[in-house]
Design a protein around this motif. Sequence first.
Motif, PDB file in Angstrom:
ATOM      1  N   ILE A  30       8.602 -15.706   8.217  1.00 34.96           N
ATOM      2  CA  ILE A  30       9.971 -15.357   7.837  1.00 34.96           C
ATOM      3  C   ILE A  30      10.408 -16.187   6.633  1.00 34.96           C
ATOM      4  N   SER A  31      10.082 -17.475   6.663  1.00 33.59           N
ATOM      5  CA  SER A  31      10.438 -18.355   5.542  1.00 33.59           C
ATOM      6  C   SER A  31       9.738 -17.913   4.260  1.00 33.59           C
TER       7      SER A  31
ATOM      8  N   GLU B 237       2.718 -19.111  18.269  1.00 30.48           N
ATOM      9  CA  GLU B 237       3.134 -17.804  17.756  1.00 30.48           C
ATOM     10  C   GLU B 237       4.533 -17.872  17.163  1.00 30.48           C
ATOM     11  N   THR B 238       5.416 -18.612  17.821  1.00 30.42           N
ATOM     12  CA  THR B 238       6.777 -18.761  17.300  1.00 30.42           C
ATOM     13  C   THR B 238       6.778 -19.485  15.970  1.00 30.42           C
ATOM     14  N   SER B 239       5.960 -20.538  15.881  1.00 31.81           N
ATOM     15  CA  SER B 239       5.863 -21.294  14.636  1.00 31.81           C
ATOM     16  C   SER B 239       5.337 -20.425  13.504  1.00 31.81           C
ATOM     17  N   LEU B 240       4.324 -19.596  13.823  1.00 35.72           N
ATOM     18  CA  LEU B 240       3.767 -18.694  12.813  1.00 35.72           C
ATOM     19  C   LEU B 240       4.807 -17.692  12.350  1.00 35.72           C
TER      20      LEU B 240
ATOM     21  N   GLY C 190      13.789 -13.974  -2.336  1.00 38.74           N
ATOM     22  CA  GLY C 190      14.779 -14.644  -3.179  1.00 38.74           C
ATOM     23  C   GLY C 190      14.338 -14.735  -4.628  1.00 38.74           C
ATOM     24  N   VAL C 191      13.063 -15.048  -4.836  1.00 38.42           N
ATOM     25  CA  VAL C 191      12.531 -15.128  -6.202  1.00 38.42           C
ATOM     26  C   VAL C 191      12.570 -13.757  -6.882  1.00 38.42           C
TER      27      VAL C 191
ATOM     28  N   ILE D 220      10.299  -4.456   2.059  1.00 35.04           N
ATOM     29  CA  ILE D 220      10.065  -5.625   1.205  1.00 35.04           C
ATOM     30  C   ILE D 220       8.990  -6.519   1.823  1.00 35.04           C
ATOM     31  N   ALA D 221       8.981  -6.642   3.163  1.00 32.56           N
ATOM     32  CA  ALA D 221       7.941  -7.432   3.826  1.00 32.56           C
ATOM     33  C   ALA D 221       6.567  -6.793   3.631  1.00 32.56           C
ATOM     34  N   ALA D 222       6.509  -5.469   3.740  1.00 37.48           N
ATOM     35  CA  ALA D 222       5.248  -4.760   3.531  1.00 37.48           C
ATOM     36  C   ALA D 222       4.782  -4.895   2.087  1.00 37.48           C
ATOM     37  N   PHE D 223       5.728  -4.811   1.150  1.00 37.40           N
ATOM     38  CA  PHE D 223       5.413  -4.947  -0.276  1.00 37.40           C
ATOM     39  C   PHE D 223       4.838  -6.337  -0.572  1.00 37.40           C
ATOM     40  N   ILE D 224       5.447  -7.347   0.010  1.00 39.55           N
ATOM     41  CA  ILE D 224       4.978  -8.725  -0.195  1.00 39.55           C
ATOM     42  C   ILE D 224       3.570  -8.896   0.373  1.00 39.55           C
TER      43      ILE D 224
END
Length: 453
Positions: free
Chosen positions: A16-17, A8-11, A24-25, A426-430
């Motif tokens: 996040i990355s 779960e942490t890795s996911l 950034g793009v 922005i996370a929801a938009f992505i």
Amino acid sequence: MEVKTVEETSLSLRRISTYALITGVLVTGVLLPIPYVEGYGSLLNTILLLGLVGLVGRTVVSAVIAFSRSDPPSIPEDTELPSVSVVIPAYNEEPVLGETIEACKRVDYPEEKLEVVLCYEASSTDRTAAIANAAAKEDSRFKAVVRDEPGGGKAKATNYALQYATGDIIASIDADHKFKPNAIRRAVAWFLEDEDTWCVKGRCYGDNPTDSVLALHATVERHIAEKADLFAREVVDGFTIFGGGQAFFRAEVFDELGEFDEEILVEDIDMSSKIHQIGKELKMDPHVITYEENPATLDAWWNQRKRWARGWMQVAVRYLPLLPQEAAVSTRKKVDAVYTFVYAIVPVLFVLVFPMPLFQGLQGVTTASFIPGGWAIWSAISVAPVVVSYLVFMQDWLDGETHHWREYLAAFTLWFYLIFQTVVFIAAFIDEFILDRESIYVTTSRSGQSQPR
């Protein structure tokens, strides 16, 4: 307290990355022309300023309008009251369900006219089932129902519970909401007054500001939304909406419009839009109160707010082309609906242009807005959260409601919270428009452990 597994942490880190890279793009694409296109930075700044003026200005005006008071007519003693079914979906709600049940027992409504459907998920891993069944055994008004079906989410659970509700009026509340004793009777009075009223939305009143700094600011934010924004829509006969935390419906709503849409993340806003589409009324009464708990952990808050933000974007895409064309919807409601749905997406712009001041130091580059006296407008915007918060606090004081002293201090740091919250958009938009991720309803326990449903 439960901890995340390595997987779960890795996911989480991968997500996040991904968000950071795509953000950034997007930021680069929006801001890159600033040094090369004369006036471009000023244009962006002007658009940003106008967007904030529209959002903040409306909120301040709404907070002033919310001083109005609208009371339902009193119910004559000889009136035959309608039966009411309270529907409560529950999934791992052991910490809060008992208090919710006790609050239902204290409501001022005839016992023979009230039933409470406690619909708990079979997949619950705590004592939710035991609490629901004990309540049903001890009090004939309560009915314990187990849902053992695939898939999850508030819409699925509520739709399942509705088949066991027999009342003329159906109240849907979250498992962490506690009725103020007069809430049901007051809501019913609105239905008795006007047969075109198909839904009554009350106020979700946060009562856990001391749980964490995040819960504190979320509580103040919700006070503004529930008392200022939502009630102001009612006062000006605008595009009224109800939140999933609590609402009351005529039973025929579900016969005419069908069940809650299980494919959308904010089924409440979707149903609000459907009610307006057919020309029926949705009343908002801030004195129909249920006391709620706001998320206290970052994980809980993030999952809730991202679900809301993405769901609002889904509804905006669905109804922006539809509501303005509906003959049954008034012009005022159409304009308000367009404003509402546009601002479901606009906060993404705030994130994308946030780094713009970094360009101000470049030779020959200016990002000053085209609006004269822009600095004064920015100054007014900066103090707006404090002004709006204290206007709401004053209204609540006049109505006999109370706030913790920390809430009065949190009003001064609310801007930092709101700026941080734009990251959710922005996370929801992505997720919604770029990655097109599957919409999965995620609930989060008080410990902060996320669980897909």
